[in-house]
Design a protein around this motif. Structure first.
Motif, PDB file in Angstrom:
ATOM      1  N   SER A   1       0.793  -1.227   0.000  1.00  0.00           N
ATOM      2  CA  SER A   1       0.000   0.000   0.000  1.00  0.00           C
ATOM      3  C   SER A   1       0.830   1.283   0.000  1.00  0.00           C
ATOM      4  CB  SER A   1      -0.944   0.010   1.203  1.00  0.00           C
ATOM      5  OG  SER A   1      -0.222   0.122   2.414  1.00  0.00           O
ATOM      6  N   THR A   2       2.116   1.165   0.222  1.00  0.00           N
ATOM      7  CA  THR A   2       2.981   2.349   0.243  1.00  0.00           C
ATOM      8  C   THR A   2       4.194   2.104  -0.635  1.00  0.00           C
ATOM      9  OG1 THR A   2       4.155   1.567   2.210  1.00  0.00           O
ATOM     10  CG2 THR A   2       2.265   3.005   2.583  1.00  0.00           C
TER      11      THR A   2
ATOM     12  N   LEU B   1       7.952   0.244   5.279  1.00  0.00           N
ATOM     13  CA  LEU B   1       7.638   0.839   6.579  1.00  0.00           C
ATOM     14  C   LEU B   1       8.488   0.181   7.658  1.00  0.00           C
ATOM     15  CD1 LEU B   1       3.744   0.840   6.256  1.00  0.00           C
ATOM     16  CD2 LEU B   1       5.273   2.819   6.041  1.00  0.00           C
TER      17      LEU B   1
ATOM     18  N   ARG C   1       4.619  -2.112  10.531  1.00  0.00           N
ATOM     19  CA  ARG C   1       4.079  -3.201   9.712  1.00  0.00           C
ATOM     20  C   ARG C   1       3.299  -4.193  10.566  1.00  0.00           C
ATOM     21  NH1 ARG C   1       8.595  -6.107   7.212  1.00  0.00           N
ATOM     22  NH2 ARG C   1       7.047  -7.059   5.856  1.00  0.00           N
TER      23      ARG C   1
ATOM     24  N   LEU D   1      -4.408   5.426   5.709  1.00  0.00           N
ATOM     25  CA  LEU D   1      -3.596   5.092   4.537  1.00  0.00           C
ATOM     26  C   LEU D   1      -3.178   6.362   3.787  1.00  0.00           C
ATOM     27  CD1 LEU D   1      -2.219   3.108   2.671  1.00  0.00           C
ATOM     28  CD2 LEU D   1      -4.413   2.771   1.509  1.00  0.00           C
ATOM     29  N   ARG D   2      -4.076   7.328   3.675  1.00  0.00           N
ATOM     30  CA  ARG D   2      -3.696   8.585   3.025  1.00  0.00           C
ATOM     31  C   ARG D   2      -2.528   9.242   3.756  1.00  0.00           C
ATOM     32  NH1 ARG D   2      -9.209   8.933   2.488  1.00  0.00           N
ATOM     33  NH2 ARG D   2      -9.504  10.516   4.098  1.00  0.00           N
TER      34      ARG D   2
ATOM     35  N   LEU E   1      -0.256   7.685   5.599  1.00  0.00           N
ATOM     36  CA  LEU E   1       0.935   6.858   5.328  1.00  0.00           C
ATOM     37  C   LEU E   1       1.563   7.251   4.001  1.00  0.00           C
ATOM     38  CD1 LEU E   1       0.149   3.114   6.132  1.00  0.00           C
ATOM     39  CD2 LEU E   1       1.810   4.590   7.259  1.00  0.00           C
ATOM     40  N   ARG E   2       0.730   7.326   2.986  1.00  0.00           N
ATOM     41  CA  ARG E   2       1.224   7.635   1.642  1.00  0.00           C
ATOM     42  C   ARG E   2       1.797   9.040   1.549  1.00  0.00           C
ATOM     43  NH1 ARG E   2      -3.595   4.620  -1.691  1.00  0.00           N
ATOM     44  NH2 ARG E   2      -2.637   2.541  -1.642  1.00  0.00           N
TER      45      ARG E   2
ATOM     46  N   GLY F   1       3.580  10.242   3.871  1.00  0.00           N
ATOM     47  CA  GLY F   1       4.780  10.228   4.694  1.00  0.00           C
ATOM     48  C   GLY F   1       4.552  10.726   6.108  1.00  0.00           C
TER      49      GLY F   1
ATOM     50  N   LEU G   1       3.901   9.479   9.094  1.00  0.00           N
ATOM     51  CA  LEU G   1       3.844   8.194   9.782  1.00  0.00           C
ATOM     52  C   LEU G   1       3.252   8.301  11.190  1.00  0.00           C
ATOM     53  CD1 LEU G   1       7.161   6.501   8.605  1.00  0.00           C
ATOM     54  CD2 LEU G   1       4.928   6.607   7.490  1.00  0.00           C
TER      55      LEU G   1
ATOM     56  N   ALA H   1      -0.388   8.804  10.943  1.00  0.00           N
ATOM     57  CA  ALA H   1      -1.035   7.551  10.523  1.00  0.00           C
ATOM     58  C   ALA H   1      -1.236   6.638  11.727  1.00  0.00           C
ATOM     59  CB  ALA H   1      -0.201   6.855   9.451  1.00  0.00           C
TER      60      ALA H   1
END
Length: 152
Positions: free
Chosen positions: A76-77, A81, A86, A107-108, A110-111, A113, A115, A118
């Motif tokens: 997903s990224t 990670l 993970r 998830l948005r 995470l993508r 960056g 973290l 997230a």
């Protein structure tokens, strides 16, 4: 076994342990808090009330489903990670499903960056069937702690 394989096996083992700790094990199918027939450690696919499983079957199902959840997280990224993240996110995806994860703000972030942000999103996922569940609050707090611990 090379180092990458050992690390991967360690992440899988940690994720399986985390899922098992929060899901609990039932060898006889039951209706979960929202009425979904469930067996082993929260396994729901094709389960009918009254189904019975052995401990060995549950071990296989849980590892198989955690592997799938980890693959969803890893796919997903764009980058790798941290391992703790993970593990926590595999537990989360195992619990809520890849569809909910795929459309999430978590998830948005995470993508993007983000973290830490997230990880903090995990605390929002404490409802099932429109009801806030104390068990989900505790689980998400544990997942968040594991998630954040890998960022320090």
């Amino acid at each position: 076994m090379d180092l990458k394989t050992k690390v991967g096996a360690g992440v899988l083992a940690a994720a399986v342990s985390l899922v098992a700790a929060w899901e609990g094990r039932s060898l006889v199918a039951y209706a979960d808090p929202v009425g979904i027939p469930t067996i082993c450690e929260g396994y729901t696919h094709g389960v009918r009330l009254g189904d019975v499983a052995t401990s060995a079957q549950c071990d296989v199902l849980t590892e198989q489903e955690v592997r799938k959840a980890l693959a969803v997280v890893d796919g997903s990224t764009p980058g790798q990670l941290p391992d703790g993240m993970r593990v926590a996110l595999a537990s989360f995806v195992y619990n809520v499903g890849p569809g909910a994860y795929g459309g999430s703000t978590l998830l948005r972030r995470l993508r993007a960056g983000e973290l830490k942000a997230a990880c903090n999103e995990l605390l929002r996922w404490v409802y099932a069937g429109g009801k806030k569940l104390r068990g989900l609050e505790w689980r998400r707090q544990a997942e968040r702690q594991i998630c954040l611990s890998s960022l320090r």
